[in-house]
Design an enzyme around this catalytic site. Structure first.
Site, PDB file in Angstrom:
ATOM      1  N   ASP A 122       0.873  -1.158   0.000  1.00 26.76           N
ATOM      2  CA  ASP A 122       0.000   0.000   0.000  1.00 26.76           C
ATOM      3  C   ASP A 122       0.919   1.220   0.000  1.00 26.76           C
ATOM      4  OD1 ASP A 122      -2.272   1.613   0.233  1.00 26.76           O
ATOM      5  OD2 ASP A 122      -2.227   1.541   2.415  1.00 26.76           O
ATOM      6  N   ASP A 124      -0.082   4.870   1.467  1.00 30.61           N
ATOM      7  CA  ASP A 124      -0.235   5.715   2.655  1.00 30.61           C
ATOM      8  C   ASP A 124       0.003   4.921   3.928  1.00 30.61           C
ATOM      9  OD1 ASP A 124      -1.115   8.214   1.341  1.00 30.61           O
ATOM     10  OD2 ASP A 124      -2.817   6.985   0.728  1.00 30.61           O
TER      11      ASP A 124
END
Length: 573
Positions: A122, A124
């Site tokens: 991912d 963030d």
């Protein structure tokens, strides 16, 4: 556990065992490496006071067999208390010399890096870590949206973001406007229920929630959302901290000004305002305009990606963030050539829908953000793709099963479907770990927990004495324990305590973490401390009916949390 034998003649054996335990613990300092195995469980650390005492035989009528009078019993109870406290204090120097390394990778499920060929990320709070300025930005922007677009009172502008108010994993009762922490068994932790910015009394909580239990049908759905009749919303990602704080501040304003309001409308308006901060690009533009203010930890993420590339690992990125935002951030973290490190890059993936919805095809995105209309027959390195779905991803790449390890910070949206439906290995990024471990390593916390464990053991064993005088002594101990327990909460967070525990039980967050993440760590940089042949082993934590074997907690075994000496990162703990 069995009750402690109260005759003073039996204390000699207990003290001898405790001394043996102390010597064993002292010996840990002379081992080649320090095992984090026993250090992460105070039940093991305090064997000298807790587990060793459990070797005494159980007898339901034990009180009658040891004492000729109640005064003798109370005297001996107090003697046992004093001796236990002294022995616990003798363990303090040993406890203080052993600590948990915050850069450790912890295992819920056995996993070997030698089996991992493909690494997914991912963006963030996995590759990009943000400063507290971002939460202030989200809070202020959403607050102003409530005022300017939803016609909320102007007086709300006086409220500022409170960085240490909430913790991740809390539940919010949408209809009652209450923020709370719930344990793994759906019980509310008393002392952690807030209406606005003020705590709700235990008596009121008990009156509203029978036995402080929240039925399954009232809990949030699989992804933590309040929908389809569920009255609870669980806040699982780090971006939710400003949302919880804003909800509490608006509730606080309405109550202080005696404004009658509908809690359900308030929840939906705050949710929509927070969504607009993201969807309308307000947060993205602000971060891109001053990226050095908002993004940190760049060097460490770059080092991890570089190490994986040097060892020939495949890498991919699947994020919900838009390309311009990711490109600006990764350029800051890695450099303009960041795309060369990844075999596949997918933006605006719409997780968790990406993992379940087969209908959305991939679209290629140009460097200028334009969407192309051509059919995607393969996912090419150097290209950027938008949306799509995991089933198409698997077909185009062939990256299936346990050779894939995916990292994310959101236990539901990032990890749950991958481990339950697709057999990928999963790694949870929990930045809060570093702070909590540092607190756990303090002498204050170690001393408090060691005595709390010992005192709990005394209460459990001595409750068999049913005469009034003995019961009065045990009640004193119970009151002492009750007075200590809030301290174990407040040392982490004054309102809600630890992310991982209620007073004793794991939190609901911990339960989901242990189910959906094979491994977890404070940041992706923890990978730098391990080579790619390393196997992570979870501890064999004894079940309640099993005897805790000391060898399981000795450094001679393989530890899931022991950090090997790496050529680039020497042992530091």
């Amino acid at each position: 556990m069995a009750p402690l034998s109260v005759p003073l003649s039996c204390l000699k054996g207990f003290l001898q065992k405790t001394n043996v335990c102390c010597k064993v613990l002292q010996g840990l300092r002379h081992t080649p490496f320090r095992s984090g195995l026993w250090k992460r469980n105070f039940g093991a650390v305090t064997h000298g006071v807790g587990q060793l005492l459990s070797n005494q035989p159980r007898a339901t009528n034990y009180a009658a067999s040891v004492c000729s009078s109640s005064s003798d019993t109370t005297e001996r109870l107090r003697s046992v208390y004093n001796e236990t406290k002294r022995q616990t204090q003798d363990l303090f120097p040993v406890l203080s010399t052993n600590s948990v390394d915050p850069d450790t990778i912890f295992a819920n499920n056995e996993m070997s890096l030698r089996d991992i060929e493909i690494y997914g990320f991912d963006y963030d709070y996995t590759l990009a870590f943000y400063s507290r300025h971002l939460h202030t930005l989200i809070f202020n922007t959403a607050r102003d949206i409530l005022i300017n677009e939803h016609r909320y009172p102007e007086g709300l502008r006086k409220y500022e973001y409170i960085p240490d108010f909430a913790v991740r994993g809390l539940h919010y009762d949408v209809q009652k406007a209450l923020l709370m922490k719930i344990d793994a068994f759906h019980y509310i932790q008393l002392g952690t229920v807030y209406r606005g910015l003020n705590p709700v009394t235990d008596e009121e909580v008990i009156a509203m929630y029978e036995s402080c239990h929240v039925p399954l049908e009232h809990m949030s759905d699989f992804y933590g959302k309040s929908s389809h009749g569920h009255t609870m919303k669980q806040f699982m990602d780090i971006f939710s901290l400003p949302e919880m704080t804003l909800l509490s501040c608006v509730n606080d304003f309405f109550m202080k000004h005696n404004i009658d309001y509908e809690p359900v409308h308030l929840y939906k308006d705050v949710k929509e305002a927070i969504r607009d901060v993201h969807v309308k690009g307000l947060m993205y533009r602000a971060v891109e305009a001053d990226i050095g203010k908002y993004i940190c930890y760049g060097e460490e993420s770059h080092a991890v990606l570089k190490k994986l590339a040097q060892h020939g690992k495949k890498m991919f990125l699947i994020t919900n963030s838009p390309f311009d935002f990711v490109d600006r951030g990764m350029g800051f973290i890695v450099g303009k050539d960041w795309r060369d490190l990844f075999d596949v890059v997918i933006v605006q993936a719409d997780k968790p829908g990406f993992f379940n919805d087969r209908r959305k095809p991939f679209r290629r995105v140009t460097d200028k953000g334009a969407l192309l209309w051509d059919r995607i027959h393969r996912l090419e390195k150097g290209q950027i793709y938008k949306q799509g779905n995991l089933y198409e991803f698997l077909r185009l790449t062939g990256w299936r099963g346990s050779k894939v390890l995916y990292f994310g910070d959101h236990i539901y949206s990032d990890l749950a479907d991958l481990t339950l439906k697709h057999g990928w290995r999963t790694g949870a990024i929990i930045p809060e770990l570093r702070k909590e471990i540092k607190i756990m390593n303090t002498g204050k916390y170690m001393h408090m927990m060691a005595w709390l464990q010992a005192l709990t053991g005394l209460i459990e064993r001595m409750q068999v004495h049913r005469d009034p005088e003995s019961q009065a002594v045990v009640e004193e101990w119970i009151r002492e324990r009750d007075a200590m327990r809030p301290q174990t909460k407040d040392i982490f967070n004054g309102q809600f305590g630890s992310l991982f525990r209620t007073y004793h039980n794991p939190t609901y967050f911990s339960r989901r973490l242990s189910r959906f993440a094979d491994i977890y760590m404070a940041s992706i940089s923890c990978l730098l401390n391990y080579d790619f042949q390393h196997t992570f082993f979870p501890r064999r934590t004894p079940l309640q009916h099993e005897s805790p074997f000391w060898p399981e907690n000795s450094p001679s075994g393989v530890s899931a949390s022991s950090k090997p000496q790496d050529t680039k990162a020497a042992e530091s703990d």
